[in-house]
Write a protein that holds these residues in place. Sequence first.
Motif, PDB file in Angstrom:
ATOM      1  N   THR A  67       3.093 -17.157  -5.567  1.00  0.00           N
ATOM      2  CA  THR A  67       4.545 -17.159  -5.442  1.00  0.00           C
ATOM      3  C   THR A  67       5.029 -15.708  -5.435  1.00  0.00           C
ATOM      4  O   THR A  67       4.295 -14.788  -5.804  1.00  0.00           O
ATOM      5  N   ASP A  68       6.269 -15.522  -5.057  1.00  0.00           N
ATOM      6  CA  ASP A  68       6.846 -14.181  -5.064  1.00  0.00           C
ATOM      7  C   ASP A  68       6.830 -13.613  -6.491  1.00  0.00           C
ATOM      8  O   ASP A  68       6.524 -12.440  -6.692  1.00  0.00           O
ATOM      9  N   ARG A  69       7.116 -14.431  -7.467  1.00  0.00           N
ATOM     10  CA  ARG A  69       7.099 -13.988  -8.864  1.00  0.00           C
ATOM     11  C   ARG A  69       5.693 -13.546  -9.277  1.00  0.00           C
ATOM     12  O   ARG A  69       5.542 -12.528  -9.961  1.00  0.00           O
ATOM     13  N   GLN A  70       4.669 -14.292  -8.880  1.00  0.00           N
ATOM     14  CA  GLN A  70       3.291 -13.906  -9.199  1.00  0.00           C
ATOM     15  C   GLN A  70       2.919 -12.582  -8.525  1.00  0.00           C
ATOM     16  O   GLN A  70       2.238 -11.745  -9.116  1.00  0.00           O
ATOM     17  N   TRP A  72       5.014 -10.123  -7.737  1.00  0.00           N
ATOM     18  CA  TRP A  72       5.707  -9.061  -8.456  1.00  0.00           C
ATOM     19  C   TRP A  72       5.045  -8.779  -9.805  1.00  0.00           C
ATOM     20  O   TRP A  72       4.921  -7.620 -10.219  1.00  0.00           O
ATOM     21  N   THR A  73       4.606  -9.803 -10.501  1.00  0.00           N
ATOM     22  CA  THR A  73       3.933  -9.622 -11.789  1.00  0.00           C
ATOM     23  C   THR A  73       2.661  -8.795 -11.609  1.00  0.00           C
ATOM     24  O   THR A  73       2.410  -7.845 -12.361  1.00  0.00           O
ATOM     25  N   ALA A  74       1.860  -9.135 -10.612  1.00  0.00           N
ATOM     26  CA  ALA A  74       0.613  -8.391 -10.357  1.00  0.00           C
ATOM     27  C   ALA A  74       0.898  -6.946  -9.984  1.00  0.00           C
ATOM     28  O   ALA A  74       0.248  -6.016 -10.480  1.00  0.00           O
ATOM     29  N   MET A  75       1.874  -6.748  -9.126  1.00  0.00           N
ATOM     30  CA  MET A  75       2.167  -5.391  -8.676  1.00  0.00           C
ATOM     31  C   MET A  75       2.816  -4.552  -9.781  1.00  0.00           C
ATOM     32  O   MET A  75       2.537  -3.353  -9.886  1.00  0.00           O
ATOM     33  N   ARG A  76       3.630  -5.150 -10.608  1.00  0.00           N
ATOM     34  CA  ARG A  76       4.219  -4.383 -11.718  1.00  0.00           C
ATOM     35  C   ARG A  76       3.150  -4.011 -12.741  1.00  0.00           C
ATOM     36  O   ARG A  76       3.213  -2.943 -13.345  1.00  0.00           O
ATOM     37  N   TRP A  77       2.158  -4.864 -12.917  1.00  0.00           N
ATOM     38  CA  TRP A  77       1.032  -4.528 -13.786  1.00  0.00           C
ATOM     39  C   TRP A  77       0.298  -3.304 -13.224  1.00  0.00           C
ATOM     40  O   TRP A  77       0.025  -2.341 -13.952  1.00  0.00           O
ATOM     41  N   ALA A  78      -0.010  -3.336 -11.918  1.00  0.00           N
ATOM     42  CA  ALA A  78      -0.754  -2.232 -11.301  1.00  0.00           C
ATOM     43  C   ALA A  78       0.054  -0.931 -11.305  1.00  0.00           C
ATOM     44  O   ALA A  78      -0.478   0.135 -11.617  1.00  0.00           O
ATOM     45  N   THR A  79       1.330  -1.011 -10.966  1.00  0.00           N
ATOM     46  CA  THR A  79       2.140   0.208 -10.953  1.00  0.00           C
ATOM     47  C   THR A  79       2.354   0.729 -12.379  1.00  0.00           C
ATOM     48  O   THR A  79       2.433   1.946 -12.581  1.00  0.00           O
ATOM     49  N   GLY A  80       2.398  -0.160 -13.345  1.00  0.00           N
ATOM     50  CA  GLY A  80       2.489   0.266 -14.745  1.00  0.00           C
ATOM     51  C   GLY A  80       1.256   1.059 -15.154  1.00  0.00           C
ATOM     52  O   GLY A  80       1.361   2.078 -15.846  1.00  0.00           O
ATOM     53  N   LEU A  81       0.077   0.613 -14.726  1.00  0.00           N
ATOM     54  CA  LEU A  81      -1.147   1.371 -15.003  1.00  0.00           C
ATOM     55  C   LEU A  81      -1.103   2.735 -14.331  1.00  0.00           C
ATOM     56  O   LEU A  81      -1.525   3.739 -14.919  1.00  0.00           O
ATOM     57  N   CYS A  82      -0.596   2.778 -13.107  1.00  0.00           N
ATOM     58  CA  CYS A  82      -0.490   4.062 -12.398  1.00  0.00           C
ATOM     59  C   CYS A  82       0.408   5.027 -13.154  1.00  0.00           C
ATOM     60  O   CYS A  82       0.095   6.219 -13.257  1.00  0.00           O
ATOM     61  N   ALA A 112       3.583 -10.852   2.908  1.00  0.00           N
ATOM     62  CA  ALA A 112       4.411 -10.941   1.703  1.00  0.00           C
ATOM     63  C   ALA A 112       3.857 -10.034   0.599  1.00  0.00           C
ATOM     64  O   ALA A 112       4.614  -9.326  -0.072  1.00  0.00           O
ATOM     65  N   TRP A 113       2.532 -10.032   0.400  1.00  0.00           N
ATOM     66  CA  TRP A 113       1.907  -9.115  -0.560  1.00  0.00           C
ATOM     67  C   TRP A 113       2.220  -7.671  -0.184  1.00  0.00           C
ATOM     68  O   TRP A 113       2.526  -6.838  -1.038  1.00  0.00           O
ATOM     69  N   HIS A 114       2.089  -7.372   1.098  1.00  0.00           N
ATOM     70  CA  HIS A 114       2.334  -6.022   1.605  1.00  0.00           C
ATOM     71  C   HIS A 114       3.753  -5.569   1.259  1.00  0.00           C
ATOM     72  O   HIS A 114       3.961  -4.453   0.753  1.00  0.00           O
ATOM     73  N   GLN A 115       4.733  -6.418   1.507  1.00  0.00           N
ATOM     74  CA  GLN A 115       6.120  -6.050   1.232  1.00  0.00           C
ATOM     75  C   GLN A 115       6.356  -5.858  -0.252  1.00  0.00           C
ATOM     76  O   GLN A 115       7.041  -4.912  -0.670  1.00  0.00           O
ATOM     77  N   VAL A 116       5.813  -6.732  -1.081  1.00  0.00           N
ATOM     78  CA  VAL A 116       5.992  -6.584  -2.526  1.00  0.00           C
ATOM     79  C   VAL A 116       5.306  -5.301  -3.006  1.00  0.00           C
ATOM     80  O   VAL A 116       5.847  -4.584  -3.860  1.00  0.00           O
ATOM     81  N   ALA A 117       4.141  -4.986  -2.462  1.00  0.00           N
ATOM     82  CA  ALA A 117       3.463  -3.738  -2.838  1.00  0.00           C
ATOM     83  C   ALA A 117       4.334  -2.533  -2.484  1.00  0.00           C
ATOM     84  O   ALA A 117       4.507  -1.618  -3.294  1.00  0.00           O
ATOM     85  N   GLY A 138     -15.097  -7.926   7.115  1.00  0.00           N
ATOM     86  CA  GLY A 138     -14.855  -6.504   6.902  1.00  0.00           C
ATOM     87  C   GLY A 138     -13.472  -6.253   6.339  1.00  0.00           C
ATOM     88  O   GLY A 138     -12.782  -7.163   5.884  1.00  0.00           O
ATOM     89  N   ALA A 139     -13.064  -4.982   6.392  1.00  0.00           N
ATOM     90  CA  ALA A 139     -11.776  -4.569   5.845  1.00  0.00           C
ATOM     91  C   ALA A 139     -10.902  -3.998   6.949  1.00  0.00           C
ATOM     92  O   ALA A 139     -11.403  -3.356   7.869  1.00  0.00           O
ATOM     93  N   LEU A 140      -9.602  -4.273   6.840  1.00  0.00           N
ATOM     94  CA  LEU A 140      -8.668  -3.669   7.793  1.00  0.00           C
ATOM     95  C   LEU A 140      -7.393  -3.299   7.059  1.00  0.00           C
ATOM     96  O   LEU A 140      -7.005  -3.937   6.084  1.00  0.00           O
ATOM     97  N   VAL A 141      -6.762  -2.234   7.527  1.00  0.00           N
ATOM     98  CA  VAL A 141      -5.542  -1.737   6.898  1.00  0.00           C
ATOM     99  C   VAL A 141      -4.330  -2.327   7.595  1.00  0.00           C
ATOM    100  O   VAL A 141      -4.322  -2.504   8.820  1.00  0.00           O
ATOM    101  N   LEU A 142      -3.318  -2.689   6.797  1.00  0.00           N
ATOM    102  CA  LEU A 142      -2.054  -3.158   7.346  1.00  0.00           C
ATOM    103  C   LEU A 142      -1.170  -1.936   7.619  1.00  0.00           C
ATOM    104  O   LEU A 142      -1.188  -0.977   6.848  1.00  0.00           O
ATOM    105  N   PRO A 143      -0.388  -1.960   8.669  1.00  0.00           N
ATOM    106  CA  PRO A 143       0.454  -0.791   8.991  1.00  0.00           C
ATOM    107  C   PRO A 143       1.476  -0.508   7.891  1.00  0.00           C
ATOM    108  O   PRO A 143       2.123  -1.405   7.392  1.00  0.00           O
ATOM    109  N   THR A 144       1.559   0.760   7.547  1.00  0.00           N
ATOM    110  CA  THR A 144       2.524   1.251   6.557  1.00  0.00           C
ATOM    111  C   THR A 144       3.076   2.566   7.076  1.00  0.00           C
ATOM    112  O   THR A 144       2.402   3.263   7.812  1.00  0.00           O
ATOM    113  N   ALA A 145       4.275   2.908   6.663  1.00  0.00           N
ATOM    114  CA  ALA A 145       4.858   4.182   7.077  1.00  0.00           C
ATOM    115  C   ALA A 145       3.926   5.329   6.727  1.00  0.00           C
ATOM    116  O   ALA A 145       3.242   5.299   5.701  1.00  0.00           O
TER     117      ALA A 145
END
Length: 149
Positions: A67-70, A72-82, A112-117, A138-145
Motif C-alpha cells: 500500500t502507499d502507507r507501507q 512511505w513507512t519503508a522509505m521513511r525508515w531508510a531515509t531515517g537511517l541515511c 509507485a515505489w519510485h515516486q515515493v522514493a 538482471g537489474a535495470l535503472v528507472l529514469p530519474t532526474a
Amino acid sequence: MSDDTRFDGGMRAQMPSLHDPDVANDVLDAFLDPDDRIGGGLAFLFCDDDGRLLQPMLVSDVPERATDRQRWTAMRWATGLCEMAGDEHNGPLSLIVAIVRETGPVRDDDRAWHQVALDACAEVGVPLIAVHVVTLEGALVLPTASRAA
C-alpha cells in the motif's frame, strides 16, 4: 588472501561511484542472489556523498503489492537511517533503492515505489541516486532526474 584483516581505508576511495547506473546494476547483481530475487523485497544501497557503497541491505518482508502507507513507512525508515548515519560535514548518506522480485517487466507498482522514493528523499534532503528493478533476468535503472538538475 593474507592473514592481515585490517581494513584498508584507501581501498574505498578507489571504488567506483554508484552514480554510474551500469556500476550500480553490477553491484545489485552481485549482492542479490537468485533466492533473494525469488523471495522479493527491497534492497537499499547506502552510499557516501560520492556514491561509493558503504552498506547494502535487503529487506525481504515487503508485501508484493504494498500500500502507499507501507511504501512511505519503508522509505521513511531508510531515509531515517541515511540521516542518522550521515555527518554534519557531508550531510546524510545517499541512497539507491531496488525493487526485488522474481520476474516481470516494469509495472505500475514499481512506478509507485519510485515516486515515493523520490518524495521521501526530497522530504528530508537525502540524495537519491537511483531506483532499480532487479529480477532473475538482471537489474535495470528507472529514469530519474539527473544529478545536475
